[in-house]
Design a protein around this motif. Structure first.
Motif, mmCIF file in Angstrom:
data_model
loop_
_atom_site.group_PDB
_atom_site.id
_atom_site.type_symbol
_atom_site.label_atom_id
_atom_site.label_comp_id
_atom_site.label_asym_id
_atom_site.label_seq_id
_atom_site.Cartn_x
_atom_site.Cartn_y
_atom_site.Cartn_z
ATOM 1 N N GLU A 59 -13.119 -1.475 12.199
ATOM 2 C CA GLU A 59 -11.765 -1.700 12.710
ATOM 3 C C GLU A 59 -10.992 -2.651 11.791
ATOM 4 O OE1 GLU A 59 -9.590 -3.647 16.598
ATOM 5 O OE2 GLU A 59 -11.561 -2.736 16.851
ATOM 6 N N LYS A 60 -11.658 -3.714 11.350
ATOM 7 C CA LYS A 60 -11.010 -4.678 10.465
ATOM 8 C C LYS A 60 -10.672 -4.030 9.123
ATOM 9 C CE LYS A 60 -11.392 -9.408 8.848
ATOM 10 N NZ LYS A 60 -12.148 -10.646 8.922
ATOM 11 N N ALA A 61 -11.598 -3.231 8.589
ATOM 12 C CA ALA A 61 -11.350 -2.544 7.319
ATOM 13 C C ALA A 61 -10.190 -1.572 7.452
ATOM 14 C CB ALA A 61 -12.610 -1.807 6.863
ATOM 15 N N SER A 62 -10.154 -0.846 8.542
ATOM 16 C CA SER A 62 -9.062 0.094 8.770
ATOM 17 C C SER A 62 -7.723 -0.628 8.842
ATOM 18 C CB SER A 62 -9.317 0.873 10.055
ATOM 19 O OG SER A 62 -8.237 1.719 10.335
ATOM 20 N N HIS A 63 -7.714 -1.741 9.541
ATOM 21 C CA HIS A 63 -6.487 -2.532 9.665
ATOM 22 C C HIS A 63 -6.056 -3.065 8.296
ATOM 23 C CE1 HIS A 63 -3.517 -5.145 11.455
ATOM 24 N NE2 HIS A 63 -4.058 -6.185 10.839
ATOM 25 N N THR A 66 -4.644 -0.279 6.120
ATOM 26 C CA THR A 66 -3.292 0.064 6.558
ATOM 27 C C THR A 66 -2.288 -0.954 6.036
ATOM 28 O OG1 THR A 66 -4.162 1.123 8.536
ATOM 29 C CG2 THR A 66 -1.856 0.482 8.586
ATOM 30 N N ARG A 67 -2.645 -2.236 6.126
ATOM 31 C CA ARG A 67 -1.734 -3.279 5.624
ATOM 32 C C ARG A 67 -1.519 -3.142 4.117
ATOM 33 N NH1 ARG A 67 -4.582 -8.281 7.294
ATOM 34 N NH2 ARG A 67 -3.577 -9.080 5.427
ATOM 35 N N ILE A 68 -2.592 -2.872 3.379
ATOM 36 C CA ILE A 68 -2.480 -2.724 1.925
ATOM 37 C C ILE A 68 -1.613 -1.517 1.584
ATOM 38 C CG2 ILE A 68 -3.784 -2.143 -0.157
ATOM 39 C CD1 ILE A 68 -6.051 -3.906 0.973
ATOM 40 N N GLU A 69 -1.837 -0.409 2.288
ATOM 41 C CA GLU A 69 -1.026 0.788 2.032
ATOM 42 C C GLU A 69 0.444 0.527 2.322
ATOM 43 O OE1 GLU A 69 -4.369 4.269 2.907
ATOM 44 O OE2 GLU A 69 -3.014 3.655 4.509
ATOM 45 N N ASP A 70 0.716 -0.176 3.406
ATOM 46 C CA ASP A 70 2.111 -0.499 3.740
ATOM 47 C C ASP A 70 2.755 -1.366 2.665
ATOM 48 O OD1 ASP A 70 1.873 0.952 6.070
ATOM 49 O OD2 ASP A 70 1.635 -0.814 7.379
#
Length: 128
Positions: A59-63, A66-70
């Motif tokens: 979950e932390k990696a996914s979050h 997502t932040r890096i992609e944004d």
């Protein structure tokens, strides 16, 4: 007072009362055994904990992804907005050419890495 019992003693329990006490004791014993078995099952508890840790990490990696992609998308849009159209067109053509000649780009990248490694090593060794 009856003449069968000495004073201060409890009356003898009835068979029905004894059966009830045995049933209650069996239930309590069953719950206790189950609780002890659950505590003693270290392997299962370790697997459950590992699953919890794994899920939290995913979950932390996914979050984070997502932040890096944004942030990357925002930076890309900001760079595109500041880049003059002629430069953007040349960059697009270069990217298309790199896509068509992927093997050549990879070989060039590997050559660059090797050259940097050689230079770094020679500088680190004092030019020896």
């Amino acid at each position: 007072m009856s003449g069968d019992q000495p004073p201060g003693e409890k009356p003898a329990p009835t068979p029905e009362r004894l059966r009830e006490e045995v049933a209650v004791t069996r239930e309590e014993l069953g719950r206790t055994v189950e609780a002890l078995a659950a505590r003693a099952d270290v392997k299962t508890r370790a697997q459950e904990k590992a699953a919890e840790v794994r899920a939290a990490a995913q979950e932390k990696a996914s979050h984070t992804i997502t932040r890096i992609e944004d942030k990357a998308a925002h930076a890309l849009h900001a760079a595109q907005d500041r880049t003059p159209p002629p430069v953007r067109e040349k960059a697009e053509r270069a990217a298309q050419a790199a896509g068509r000649h992927r093997a050549l780009v990879l070989v060039g990248g590997v050559g660059l890495v090797v050259a940097v490694a050689v230079l770094w090593r020679s500088c680190r060794n004092g030019g020896r």
